[in-house]
Write a protein that holds these residues in place. Structure first.
Motif, mmCIF file in Angstrom:
data_model
loop_
_atom_site.group_PDB
_atom_site.id
_atom_site.type_symbol
_atom_site.label_atom_id
_atom_site.label_comp_id
_atom_site.label_asym_id
_atom_site.label_seq_id
_atom_site.Cartn_x
_atom_site.Cartn_y
_atom_site.Cartn_z
ATOM 1 N N TYR A 53 0.936 -1.188 -0.027
ATOM 2 C CA TYR A 53 0.088 -0.062 0.207
ATOM 3 C C TYR A 53 0.771 1.257 0.078
ATOM 4 C CZ TYR A 53 -3.797 -3.223 0.863
ATOM 5 O OH TYR A 53 -4.650 -4.431 0.780
ATOM 6 N N VAL A 54 2.008 1.214 0.967
ATOM 7 C CA VAL A 54 2.818 2.577 0.888
ATOM 8 C C VAL A 54 3.572 2.385 -0.447
ATOM 9 C CG1 VAL A 54 4.695 3.733 2.330
ATOM 10 C CG2 VAL A 54 2.822 2.449 3.439
ATOM 11 N N HIS A 55 4.022 1.404 -0.853
ATOM 12 C CA HIS A 55 5.116 1.369 -2.081
ATOM 13 C C HIS A 55 4.216 0.731 -3.057
ATOM 14 C CE1 HIS A 55 7.663 2.539 1.351
ATOM 15 N NE2 HIS A 55 7.565 1.343 1.834
ATOM 16 N N THR A 56 3.336 0.980 -3.490
ATOM 17 C CA THR A 56 2.503 0.382 -4.735
ATOM 18 C C THR A 56 3.118 0.533 -5.877
ATOM 19 O OG1 THR A 56 0.459 0.332 -3.605
ATOM 20 C CG2 THR A 56 0.461 0.018 -6.034
ATOM 21 N N ASN A 57 3.793 1.839 -6.038
ATOM 22 C CA ASN A 57 4.212 2.215 -7.225
ATOM 23 C C ASN A 57 6.061 2.292 -7.506
ATOM 24 O OD1 ASN A 57 1.920 2.877 -8.922
ATOM 25 N ND2 ASN A 57 1.793 4.607 -7.397
ATOM 26 N N THR A 58 6.536 1.714 -6.060
ATOM 27 C CA THR A 58 7.882 1.720 -5.857
ATOM 28 C C THR A 58 8.488 0.507 -5.572
ATOM 29 O OG1 THR A 58 7.526 2.554 -3.726
ATOM 30 C CG2 THR A 58 7.979 4.117 -5.287
ATOM 31 N N LEU A 59 8.224 -0.014 -4.443
ATOM 32 C CA LEU A 59 8.823 -1.357 -4.049
ATOM 33 C C LEU A 59 7.795 -2.425 -3.946
ATOM 34 C CD1 LEU A 59 10.601 -0.055 -0.992
ATOM 35 C CD2 LEU A 59 11.500 -0.075 -3.195
ATOM 36 N N GLY A 60 6.558 -2.085 -3.707
ATOM 37 C CA GLY A 60 5.538 -3.164 -3.570
ATOM 38 C C GLY A 60 5.120 -3.716 -5.078
ATOM 39 N N GLY A 61 4.317 -3.081 -5.708
ATOM 40 C CA GLY A 61 3.885 -3.385 -7.004
ATOM 41 C C GLY A 61 2.393 -3.897 -7.500
ATOM 42 N N SER A 62 1.883 -4.285 -6.242
ATOM 43 C CA SER A 62 0.420 -4.854 -6.013
ATOM 44 C C SER A 62 -0.041 -5.109 -4.647
ATOM 45 C CB SER A 62 0.467 -6.061 -7.138
ATOM 46 O OG SER A 62 -1.036 -6.325 -6.808
ATOM 47 N N GLU A 63 -1.397 -4.655 -4.577
ATOM 48 C CA GLU A 63 -1.676 -4.940 -3.422
ATOM 49 C C GLU A 63 -2.117 -6.403 -3.179
ATOM 50 O OE1 GLU A 63 -5.563 -2.770 -2.854
ATOM 51 O OE2 GLU A 63 -4.642 -0.812 -3.310
ATOM 52 N N LEU A 77 19.189 0.592 -7.677
ATOM 53 C CA LEU A 77 18.655 0.122 -6.592
ATOM 54 C C LEU A 77 18.604 1.273 -5.288
ATOM 55 C CD1 LEU A 77 20.236 -3.199 -6.598
ATOM 56 C CD2 LEU A 77 17.687 -2.602 -7.041
ATOM 57 N N HIS A 78 19.748 1.942 -5.243
ATOM 58 C CA HIS A 78 19.926 2.891 -4.190
ATOM 59 C C HIS A 78 18.640 3.993 -4.266
ATOM 60 C CE1 HIS A 78 21.125 6.715 -2.547
ATOM 61 N NE2 HIS A 78 21.610 6.173 -1.371
ATOM 62 N N ASP A 79 18.830 4.604 -5.476
ATOM 63 C CA ASP A 79 17.488 5.484 -5.805
ATOM 64 C C ASP A 79 16.075 5.139 -5.699
ATOM 65 O OD1 ASP A 79 19.657 7.434 -6.365
ATOM 66 O OD2 ASP A 79 19.395 7.226 -8.477
ATOM 67 N N SER A 80 15.809 3.774 -5.954
ATOM 68 C CA SER A 80 14.731 3.274 -5.795
ATOM 69 C C SER A 80 14.411 3.078 -4.400
ATOM 70 C CB SER A 80 14.491 2.094 -6.653
ATOM 71 O OG SER A 80 14.613 2.279 -8.026
ATOM 72 N N ILE A 81 15.131 2.520 -3.729
ATOM 73 C CA ILE A 81 15.016 2.120 -2.202
ATOM 74 C C ILE A 81 14.911 3.409 -1.412
ATOM 75 C CG2 ILE A 81 15.874 1.200 -0.156
ATOM 76 C CD1 ILE A 81 14.902 -0.753 -2.331
ATOM 77 N N LEU A 82 15.713 4.336 -1.606
ATOM 78 C CA LEU A 82 15.576 5.767 -1.137
ATOM 79 C C LEU A 82 14.275 6.443 -1.451
ATOM 80 C CD1 LEU A 82 17.167 7.766 0.551
ATOM 81 C CD2 LEU A 82 18.025 8.763 -1.593
ATOM 82 N N GLU A 83 13.771 6.366 -2.664
ATOM 83 C CA GLU A 83 12.498 6.753 -2.923
ATOM 84 C C GLU A 83 11.251 6.330 -1.974
ATOM 85 O OE1 GLU A 83 9.257 7.536 -6.836
ATOM 86 O OE2 GLU A 83 10.952 6.164 -7.125
ATOM 87 N N GLY A 84 11.383 4.825 -1.842
ATOM 88 C CA GLY A 84 10.561 3.963 -0.804
ATOM 89 C C GLY A 84 10.766 4.416 0.426
ATOM 90 N N PHE A 85 11.809 4.940 0.919
ATOM 91 C CA PHE A 85 11.947 5.097 2.381
ATOM 92 C C PHE A 85 11.433 6.483 2.482
ATOM 93 C CE2 PHE A 85 16.256 2.588 3.126
ATOM 94 C CZ PHE A 85 15.521 1.374 3.454
ATOM 95 N N HIS A 86 11.482 7.340 1.583
ATOM 96 C CA HIS A 86 10.796 8.679 1.725
ATOM 97 C C HIS A 86 9.138 8.451 1.827
ATOM 98 C CE1 HIS A 86 14.248 11.518 2.066
ATOM 99 N NE2 HIS A 86 14.636 10.898 0.861
ATOM 100 N N GLU A 87 8.695 7.515 1.303
ATOM 101 C CA GLU A 87 7.302 7.348 1.494
ATOM 102 C C GLU A 87 6.883 6.862 2.936
ATOM 103 O OE1 GLU A 87 6.242 5.812 -3.184
ATOM 104 O OE2 GLU A 87 7.205 4.322 -1.729
#
Length: 364
Positions: A177-187, A303-313
């Motif tokens: 839910y928090v990372h649907t468009n970054t780390l998660g992908g799908s509910e 990966l660093h930039d993607s994970i950091l984007e998720g952490f900011h979420e």
């Protein structure tokens, strides 16, 4: 649900104390280069971290005992630090060894020193009783020193209590839910996942979750273009007071990851360390590692930039959560079944704090 979720619903004010007799991450090793005097508040104490001329790392109180000036604004002289207010010089044990214009130095003219260890690219500090500091108890994350694993270590600063961050890490379900468009992908990650029983330890837990026949999440699609459907796993391990280890991976659908067959899989290792600054602020050290053989630098950056984007979420939600909780001291959080891991971790933290308090009373 585990332990009736009692400790989960304690207010932040009730969990403001910290475990002291344990190892905390104070800094990345690379933060202490070029004669830097790094002042950092840890567990409400001002600490000065520095590397001396002989490459040894030291930690002393970041407050001159003369007039309370910050030693981190001082000057490094060999293994000593000079206060640049009145010139007092302190050695690595916190003892004042020189007072300009004064021959006799009172024995109580000193600052506190801390046990500190530079190991595995991290600087570890012991904030409790130095007699109990056992280097063999320093948490291990061997991938940091393994040349086959690559990534960029980083740091974030949270305006939130460390246990709210630990709650977030302990509940993998939030990624849907928090990372649907970054780390998660799908509910569907939550609705269709399978999981192992919660494996409980004296100082933490381990839990594995699988999501079979799923699509790649957005952050992996950036670096992998050829796999369509995958079987995904996340094995999360947490240790008190706030260490998070995540082994995650994506295997071609039907390859048998639940039986241990990881051939052809994309694998990642994630390490995060939470060190309280105060009751309302936290130092957050993290690294996300991969073992790809080609395009290593590009993949590491991606990966660093993607994970950091998720952490900011996460960070936005958790810092807002802290504000909301502070605004209404009477609010009580309610439990759901997936809270079991974080409730167990909170119970362990509370238990260890009480054990330390009991021991302190016996020694008083």
């Amino acid at each position: 649900v585990f332990l009736s979720m009692y400790f989960l619903f304690q207010r932040t004010e009730e969990i403001a104390l910290f475990i002291r007799n344990c190892w905390y991450v104070a800094a990345w090793s690379h933060e202490l280069i070029d004669d830097i005097l790094l002042g950092r508040t840890l567990l409400n104490e001002k600490v000065l971290l520095y590397r001396s001329a002989d490459n040894q790392v030291h930690a002393i109180e970041d407050r001159c005992c003369h007039r309370g000036a910050l030693l981190s604004r001082g000057r490094l002289e060999g293994s000593c630090v000079r206060c640049m207010y009145h010139g007092l010089l302190f050695d690595a044990e916190g003892k004042c060894v020189e007072v300009p214009g004064q021959e006799r130095i009172p024995p109580d003219l000193k600052v506190r020193s801390y046990k500190v260890v530079d190991k595995a690219k991290l600087v570890w500090i012991w904030m409790g009783d130095p007699a109990l500091a056992d280097e063999s108890k320093i948490p291990s994350f061997p991938y940091l020193e393994d040349e086959d694993w690559h990534g960029y270590p980083d740091y974030l600063y949270y305006q939130a209590n460390y246990q709210l961050i630990a709650d977030n890490l302990a509940d993998i379900n939030h990624i849907a839910y928090v990372h649907t468009n970054t780390l998660g992908g799908s509910e569907s990650y939550v609705k269709e996942q399978q999981q192992s029983p919660l494996e409980k330890f004296e100082d933490g837990f381990r839990l594995t979750k699988w999501h079979m026949n799923s699509s790649l999440p957005p952050f992996v699609r950036k670096i992998e273009k050829n796999i369509e459907r995958v079987d995904r796993w996340n094995t999360a391990e947490m240790r008190v007071p706030g260490y998070f280890y995540l082994e995650s991976g994506f295997s071609p659908e039907g390859a048998g990851i639940r039986e241990g067959n990881k051939a052809g899989s994309l694998e990642f290792h994630n390490f995060q360390a939470l060190t309280p600054e105060t009751e309302r602020t936290t130092h957050f050290f993290w690294v996300y590692l991969h073992n790809q053989k080609k395009n290593i630098e590009n993949i590491s950056h991606s990966l660093h930039d993607s994970i950091l984007e998720g952490f900011h979420e996460d960070k936005e939600i958790i810092e807002d959560q802290q504000v909301v909780l502070d605004s209404d001291p009477g609010f009580k959080m309610r439990a759901i079944a997936s809270d079991a891991p974080l409730a167990y971790l909170r119970w362990l933290v509370s238990k260890k704090i009480k054990e330390e308090e009991t021991q302190d009373m016996k020694q008083a």
